[in-house]
Every structure is written in structure tokens, then in C-alpha cells.
Design a protein around this motif. Sequence first.
Motif, short mmCIF file in Angstrom:
data_model
loop_
_atom_site.label_atom_id
_atom_site.label_comp_id
_atom_site.label_asym_id
_atom_site.label_seq_id
_atom_site.Cartn_x
_atom_site.Cartn_y
_atom_site.Cartn_z
N SER A 163 68.03 -125.50 -30.58
CA SER A 163 68.20 -126.93 -30.27
C SER A 163 67.53 -127.78 -31.34
O SER A 163 66.40 -127.50 -31.75
N LEU A 164 68.22 -128.82 -31.77
CA LEU A 164 67.62 -129.73 -32.75
C LEU A 164 66.59 -130.63 -32.06
O LEU A 164 65.67 -131.11 -32.71
N GLY A 165 66.73 -130.83 -30.77
CA GLY A 165 65.80 -131.69 -30.04
C GLY A 165 66.38 -132.02 -28.68
O GLY A 165 67.53 -131.67 -28.39
N TYR A 208 68.06 -134.12 -26.95
CA TYR A 208 69.09 -135.15 -26.82
C TYR A 208 70.41 -134.44 -26.99
O TYR A 208 70.45 -133.32 -27.51
N VAL A 209 71.49 -135.05 -26.52
CA VAL A 209 72.78 -134.36 -26.48
C VAL A 209 73.70 -134.88 -27.59
O VAL A 209 73.99 -136.08 -27.66
N LEU A 210 74.13 -133.97 -28.44
CA LEU A 210 75.10 -134.27 -29.49
C LEU A 210 76.49 -133.90 -28.97
O LEU A 210 76.63 -133.26 -27.93
N ASN A 211 77.53 -134.28 -29.72
CA ASN A 211 78.89 -133.93 -29.31
C ASN A 211 79.33 -132.56 -29.80
O ASN A 211 80.39 -132.07 -29.43
N GLY A 212 78.52 -131.95 -30.67
CA GLY A 212 78.85 -130.63 -31.20
C GLY A 212 77.74 -130.16 -32.11
O GLY A 212 76.74 -130.86 -32.29
N GLY A 213 77.90 -128.97 -32.69
CA GLY A 213 76.82 -128.36 -33.46
C GLY A 213 76.70 -128.84 -34.89
O GLY A 213 75.70 -128.54 -35.55
N GLY A 269 79.76 -125.24 -32.11
CA GLY A 269 80.58 -125.48 -30.94
C GLY A 269 80.97 -126.95 -30.84
O GLY A 269 80.41 -127.81 -31.52
N ARG A 270 81.95 -127.22 -29.98
CA ARG A 270 82.40 -128.58 -29.64
C ARG A 270 82.76 -128.56 -28.16
O ARG A 270 82.56 -127.56 -27.49
N TYR A 271 83.34 -129.63 -27.66
CA TYR A 271 83.71 -129.74 -26.24
C TYR A 271 82.49 -129.47 -25.36
O TYR A 271 81.42 -129.98 -25.66
N PRO A 279 73.83 -123.74 -32.56
CA PRO A 279 73.15 -124.93 -32.06
C PRO A 279 73.53 -125.12 -30.59
O PRO A 279 74.69 -124.94 -30.23
N SER A 280 72.55 -125.48 -29.78
CA SER A 280 72.79 -125.65 -28.35
C SER A 280 71.67 -126.47 -27.74
O SER A 280 70.51 -126.28 -28.12
N PRO A 281 71.99 -127.37 -26.81
CA PRO A 281 70.91 -128.08 -26.11
C PRO A 281 70.02 -127.10 -25.34
O PRO A 281 68.90 -127.43 -24.99
C1 JDQ Z 1 77.33 -128.22 -28.93
C2 JDQ Z 1 77.60 -130.50 -25.20
C3 JDQ Z 1 76.65 -128.97 -23.60
C4 JDQ Z 1 77.33 -131.55 -24.34
C5 JDQ Z 1 79.10 -128.77 -27.67
C6 JDQ Z 1 78.64 -127.85 -28.58
N1 JDQ Z 1 69.99 -130.33 -29.82
C7 JDQ Z 1 71.32 -130.38 -29.47
N2 JDQ Z 1 71.83 -131.34 -28.75
N3 JDQ Z 1 73.11 -131.12 -28.55
C8 JDQ Z 1 73.46 -129.99 -29.17
C9 JDQ Z 1 72.33 -129.48 -29.77
C10 JDQ Z 1 74.81 -129.40 -29.12
C11 JDQ Z 1 75.11 -128.25 -29.88
C12 JDQ Z 1 76.37 -127.65 -29.78
C13 JDQ Z 1 77.01 -129.37 -28.19
C14 JDQ Z 1 75.77 -129.98 -28.26
N4 JDQ Z 1 78.11 -129.68 -27.43
C15 JDQ Z 1 78.24 -130.79 -26.52
C16 JDQ Z 1 77.24 -129.22 -24.84
C17 JDQ Z 1 76.38 -130.01 -22.74
C18 JDQ Z 1 76.73 -131.31 -23.11
#
Ligand code: JDQ
Length: 248
Positions: A152-154, A156-161, A129-131, A103-105
Motif C-alpha cells: 500500500s502506498l498509504g 487512501y484509495v486510488l483508482n488503480g495501481g 490492478g484497476r476496477y 499495489p493494494s489498499p
Molecule cells: C488497485 C480499489 C479496492 C478501490 C484497483 C486496483 N495505497 C493504495 N490505495 N489504493 C490502492 C493502493 C490501489 C491499488 C490497486 C486499487 C487501489 N483499485 C481500486 C480497490 C477497493 C477500492
Amino acid sequence: MRIDIVTIFPEFFDVLDLSLLGKARQSGLIELGVHNLRDHTHDRHHSVDDTPYGGGAGMVMKPEPWGASLDAILGTDPDPATTDPATTGMPIAADDGPILIFPSPAGDQFTQAMARELSLEQHLIFGCGRYEGIDQRVVDHYSQRGRVRLVSLGDYVLNGGEVAVMAMIEAIGRLIPGVVGNPLSLVEESHEDGLLEYPSYTKPASWRGLDVPPVLLSGNHGAISIWRRQQQIERTERVRPDLLPRTI
Ligand code: JDQ
């Protein structure tokens, strides 16, 4: 289908035992493995993150625990191409072997069509992922060995996957034959035919001054089908016109 998840929060996925997918697991339709990334650290603090090269805010996930964890999972893959010690670490055919999903933005947008494709796979591996994310070389390395997707789920920004993986597993899992009781309900519902759902009603026929549309009480199944299709089209035009075919 076999699903493996690598995460620093394995307890997050305990809820999968209770949901719809719990039954699919008990019946053997879905095999789930949840793996703690910290089990593959060797320092006294079980570190999974470090400061970014080049500077900047936040922390980046170290590649070594990811390599060790993913290699251990790939070593258990039922496909001999990835299990045979003589071939482990070598490139595998592009159209078989597990798909590794991060998962990734910055990934391709997850859609019902993608869920449909992924539901046909034998083995999915999700890396949470996290951080600020994972060292880029993890994606680069496993892309050399097999199929890797950033999803990407969409926008918007999540804190992790983890939350993204939970949503993807729910969407994919229910498309596996036998996981949902009534297979017809899958074809009829939103997004499978490119239209939103028609509104649904149940008893009582009148509630707080609001009546069920009379056609649904008529017993006229032809009229009901036509009304429902009209409702789908009207609703889609109103809230999601982007889903309708372009009229030049
Ligand atoms: C991670 C992060 C990059 C904040 C760390 C791992 N659709 C979607 N939104 N956000 C995620 C997926 C996502 C997925 C994995 C993640 C966010 N972060 C936090 C990463 C920039 C800012």
C-alpha cells in the motif's frame, strides 16, 4: 535491476523516459519493460474484467490475462530457476527470483526501509490492478511459485495501481548506486536517519525581508552541523513526533 510492469495503461509510464530514471535506463542500470495486459486477451473485445462472483458493485480483473502476461515475463527472468522450462511453474527458493508486487489498499505500507530493501533486488515485477481489483487466485497462484507482496502506498484509495507503482519506482530507483549523482545526499536526507531534513537556503542572503540564518553565513562548519541537527530534531518533534525514538 530489471523492472517489469503489467498494466492496461502502458502509456502512463512513458514519463519514466524523461525523469531521473531515464538516465539510469540509458546507462543500463535499470532495464524497464512495460506490458499491456490486453495483449494477453483473446476475445474480440480484449476483456480484462468481469462481474464478481457473489454479486456486488463494480468489476473484477479476470485471472487468465494476468496468468498469461506474468508467465511470459517470468519466462524471460535471467534466473535459471524461473527460466528453465523443466522448472517453470515449480516453486522457487523464497529468497531469490523476482519479487511480484501488487499495489493494494490491503498491502503492507510502503516505507523508505522497504524501498531500501527492494533496491537490492535484481528483478521486480509490478502488477497494476484497476476496477475493484484482481481475482484473488492470481495472488494465491504466484505466492505458491515465488515471492509476492501486496504493498500500500498509504491509507487512501486510488483508482488503480499505476500511481502507486510510479511512486515506488521513483523511491526505489534513486537508491540504486549510480542513479543519483551524489551518494552523500542520500544518507543526509529525510527518513534515511529517521529524522526530517533541516531547512535549506541559497542566495540571496536576504529576500523579501527574510534573512538566511546567520550561522549558515559564518563559515563555522562545526556550528553549522550542530544548528542543522537541532533544526532536524525540532522539526521532527513538531510535525512527526512518531518518528522519534520512544522515551519510555
Ligand atoms: C488497485 C480499489 C479496492 C478501490 C484497483 C486496483 N495505497 C493504495 N490505495 N489504493 C490502492 C493502493 C490501489 C491499488 C490497486 C486499487 C487501489 N483499485 C481500486 C480497490 C477497493 C477500492
